[in-house]
Design a protein around this motif. Structure first.
Motif, PDB file in Angstrom:
ATOM      1  N   ALA A 168       0.669  -1.115   0.013  1.00  0.00           N
ATOM      2  CA  ALA A 168       0.107  -0.217  -0.001  1.00  0.00           C
ATOM      3  C   ALA A 168       0.841   1.336   0.039  1.00  0.00           C
ATOM      4  O   ALA A 168       0.333   2.415  -0.189  1.00  0.00           O
ATOM      5  CB  ALA A 168      -0.930   0.001   1.060  1.00  0.00           C
ATOM      6  N   VAL A 169       2.186   1.115   0.137  1.00  0.00           N
ATOM      7  CA  VAL A 169       3.156   2.381   0.078  1.00  0.00           C
ATOM      8  C   VAL A 169       3.993   2.166  -1.205  1.00  0.00           C
ATOM      9  O   VAL A 169       4.671   2.953  -1.228  1.00  0.00           O
ATOM     10  CB  VAL A 169       3.998   2.710   1.296  1.00  0.00           C
ATOM     11  CG1 VAL A 169       2.726   2.919   2.498  1.00  0.00           C
ATOM     12  CG2 VAL A 169       4.674   1.439   1.638  1.00  0.00           C
ATOM     13  N   THR A 170       3.763   1.248  -2.110  1.00  0.00           N
ATOM     14  CA  THR A 170       4.464   1.026  -3.283  1.00  0.00           C
ATOM     15  C   THR A 170       3.962   2.189  -4.394  1.00  0.00           C
ATOM     16  O   THR A 170       2.570   1.921  -4.615  1.00  0.00           O
ATOM     17  CB  THR A 170       4.630  -0.397  -3.913  1.00  0.00           C
ATOM     18  OG1 THR A 170       4.923  -1.225  -2.706  1.00  0.00           O
ATOM     19  CG2 THR A 170       5.510  -0.749  -5.054  1.00  0.00           C
ATOM     20  N   PRO A 171       4.816   2.937  -5.015  1.00  0.00           N
ATOM     21  CA  PRO A 171       4.199   3.588  -6.272  1.00  0.00           C
ATOM     22  C   PRO A 171       3.618   2.919  -7.184  1.00  0.00           C
ATOM     23  O   PRO A 171       4.069   1.750  -7.554  1.00  0.00           O
ATOM     24  CB  PRO A 171       5.306   4.466  -6.860  1.00  0.00           C
ATOM     25  CG  PRO A 171       6.315   4.487  -5.411  1.00  0.00           C
ATOM     26  CD  PRO A 171       6.276   3.209  -4.686  1.00  0.00           C
ATOM     27  N   ALA A 172       2.440   3.102  -7.614  1.00  0.00           N
ATOM     28  CA  ALA A 172       1.682   2.443  -8.765  1.00  0.00           C
ATOM     29  C   ALA A 172       2.487   2.474  -9.865  1.00  0.00           C
ATOM     30  O   ALA A 172       3.095   3.241 -10.307  1.00  0.00           O
ATOM     31  CB  ALA A 172       0.554   2.909  -8.927  1.00  0.00           C
TER      32      ALA A 172
END
Ligand SMILES: [Fe+2]
Length: 464
Positions: free
Chosen positions: A432-436
């Motif tokens: 949920a904190v990985t850049p798309a």
């Protein structure tokens, strides 16, 4: 005419690169924007780096690997920064010790902001003005620099969460970011026939060196759970004495539990009979339907053994994920925390798992298992695989080792991945904190098995 058209296309290509570069740099600065300067210098444990250090280190990367070698007449911002902000590149020179990054009160945050502006402007000039031959050489390096800065964007949030978690005030990085709790669908199993499969980078776009070469792997039939393990399910393991019963744990894991005094996942806190979880939105009641997160590989493995299952191998996970759209709850959703799985194809359940039950999972082979789904073959009646991408990095049982035929590139950048292929486990899918857009099915993240601060979660597997 043809020449003019070629020039136009060339200019457009450069323009697209400039936009990607500027967007990436701006995102790093936006992530730091809610933080005080005082927040940005704290190092809460050796694995955590201060926000200010991340912002300067990624800037050093552009300066060292792009500007110094390829921008004629480039003025290095401060020669001392090579020592301060080199992370682990032996070939580039000496380094400030990693566990002591929090002692670097100078340069200050404002000076790092100036460093970033200097390098950003210089990189934009390089992208705009490099001759065609130079640009062909540096384009893969720009791609690597973007992926590298994105990795540190995730680290900025992982690390500030750990920093804030040490503070009795329990600061919120982003107040109100969490979504209201919603029921998770029942856990189902999807069958894969196995056989001879290929994994690794298929060459469709950027990939790190550790994803290559693509190669064949033999898989026995296997099943994957259709969603991640929830907090409620994990709480049943905790309530069943999971952290006090050595029969579930790898030897090293049991040693880690006892040495660390672990009673539960990293950010859980018990108050009477209620559980709370520290998030980037501050402390919150534990959502039983959200995926459990911030467990180590050891905890993931112990939970799986308690549940009568196992963790997937990286080849199983990648085979299941290959060809699927890479969408999910990533950084760009703004929630910054895993959310409950959602589908209208499966029957939701509002039943909170019974913590007194000795075992919340039925025996592996029963009526819930649907048969007949082959790897790579779509079956319209098969249950959907949810949360493959985003939410939590999924621990696998695979050690982070070189693929057959792997060769690290020559030079300092050969140190990027290859030299860490010892003592670490592979995680898949992003969180949920990985850049798309940062991850793909072949992406191999890796952390030591005791690491808990890295948004690791659990998907169960079993033999088919
Ligand atoms: Fe780095």
């Amino acid at each position: 005419m043809a020449l003019a058209a070629g020039r136009t296309a060339h200019a457009e290509a450069r323009g697209a690169w400039r936009v990607r570069f500027a967007d990436c740099r701006a995102r790093s600065e936006a992530l730091a924007a809610p933080l005080l300067p005082e927040d940005q210098v704290v190092q809460s444990m050796p694995d955590v780096s201060p926000t200010k250090w991340h912002l300067a280190h990624v800037t050093w990367f552009w300066e060292t690997f792009l500007l110094a070698p390829y921008q004629g007449g480039y003025r290095v911002f401060d020669p001392a920064y090579n020592h301060l902000f080199n992370s682990y590149y032996e070939a580039v020179g000496s380094r400030h010790p990693r566990p002591a990054r929090g002692l670097l009160s100078r340069p200050g945050v404002a000076e790092v902001v100036r460093y970033r502006a200097h390098v950003t402007a210089s990189m934009e000039r390089l992208i705009a003005t490099a001759d065609a031959a130079t640009f062909a050489t540096i384009a893969p390096l720009i791609e690597l620099g973007l992926a590298h800065e994105e990795q540190h964007q995730e680290l900025i949030l992982m690390d500030i969460k750990h920093v804030f978690a040490q503070n009795p005030l329990q600061p919120a990085y982003k107040p109100g970011a969490l979504k209201p709790a919603r029921a998770a669908p029942a856990l189902e199993w999807r069958n894969f026939a196995g056989g001879l499969v290929e994994i690794g980078d298929a060459g469709a776009g950027f990939a790190f060196d550790n994803e290559r070469p693509r190669h064949k792997v033999w898989l026995e039939p296997f099943r994957l759970a259709t969603r991640l393990v929830t907090n409620g399910e994990y709480l049943a393991f905790v309530a069943d004495g999971g952290y006090r019963r050595p029969e579930f744990w790898l030897s090293d894991g049991w040693a880690a539990v006892n040495a660390g005094g672990w009673p539960a996942p990293l950010y859980w806190r018990q108050d009477g009979d209620r559980w709370f979880e520290f998030t980037l939105a501050g402390s919150a009641p534990l959502d039983p339907f959200a995926p459990v997160v911030h467990v180590s590989h050891y905890e993931a493995d112990a939970f799986a053994r308690w549940a009568g299952r196992r963790l997937p191998t990286e080849a199983e996970w990648e085979t299941a994920a290959a060809g699927r759209p890479v969408d999910g709850n990533f950084l760009d959703s703004g929630i910054l925390h895993p959310t409950a799985a959602s589908t209208d194809r499966l029957t939701p359940t509002l039943t909170f798992p019974d913590c007194d039950a000795p075992h919340p999972y039925p025996p592996p082979r029963g009526g819930r298992v649907r048969e007949g789904v082959n790897a790579g073959v779509s079956d319209p009646v098969a249950p959907a695989l949810l949360q493959l991408f985003g939410d939590c990095w999924e621990w696998t049982q695979s050690a982070y080792a070189p693929y057959p035929g792997f060769r690290a590139p020559d030079g300092a950048l050969g140190e990027y991945n290859g030299k860490f292929m010892s003592g670490q486990m592979v995680l898949k899918g992003g969180c949920a904190v990985t850049p798309a857009g940062h991850v793909r099915a072949s992406y191999r993240n890796f952390f030591p098995p005791a690491a808990r601060w890295c948004f690791g979660g659990i998907r169960l597997a079993e033999d088919g």
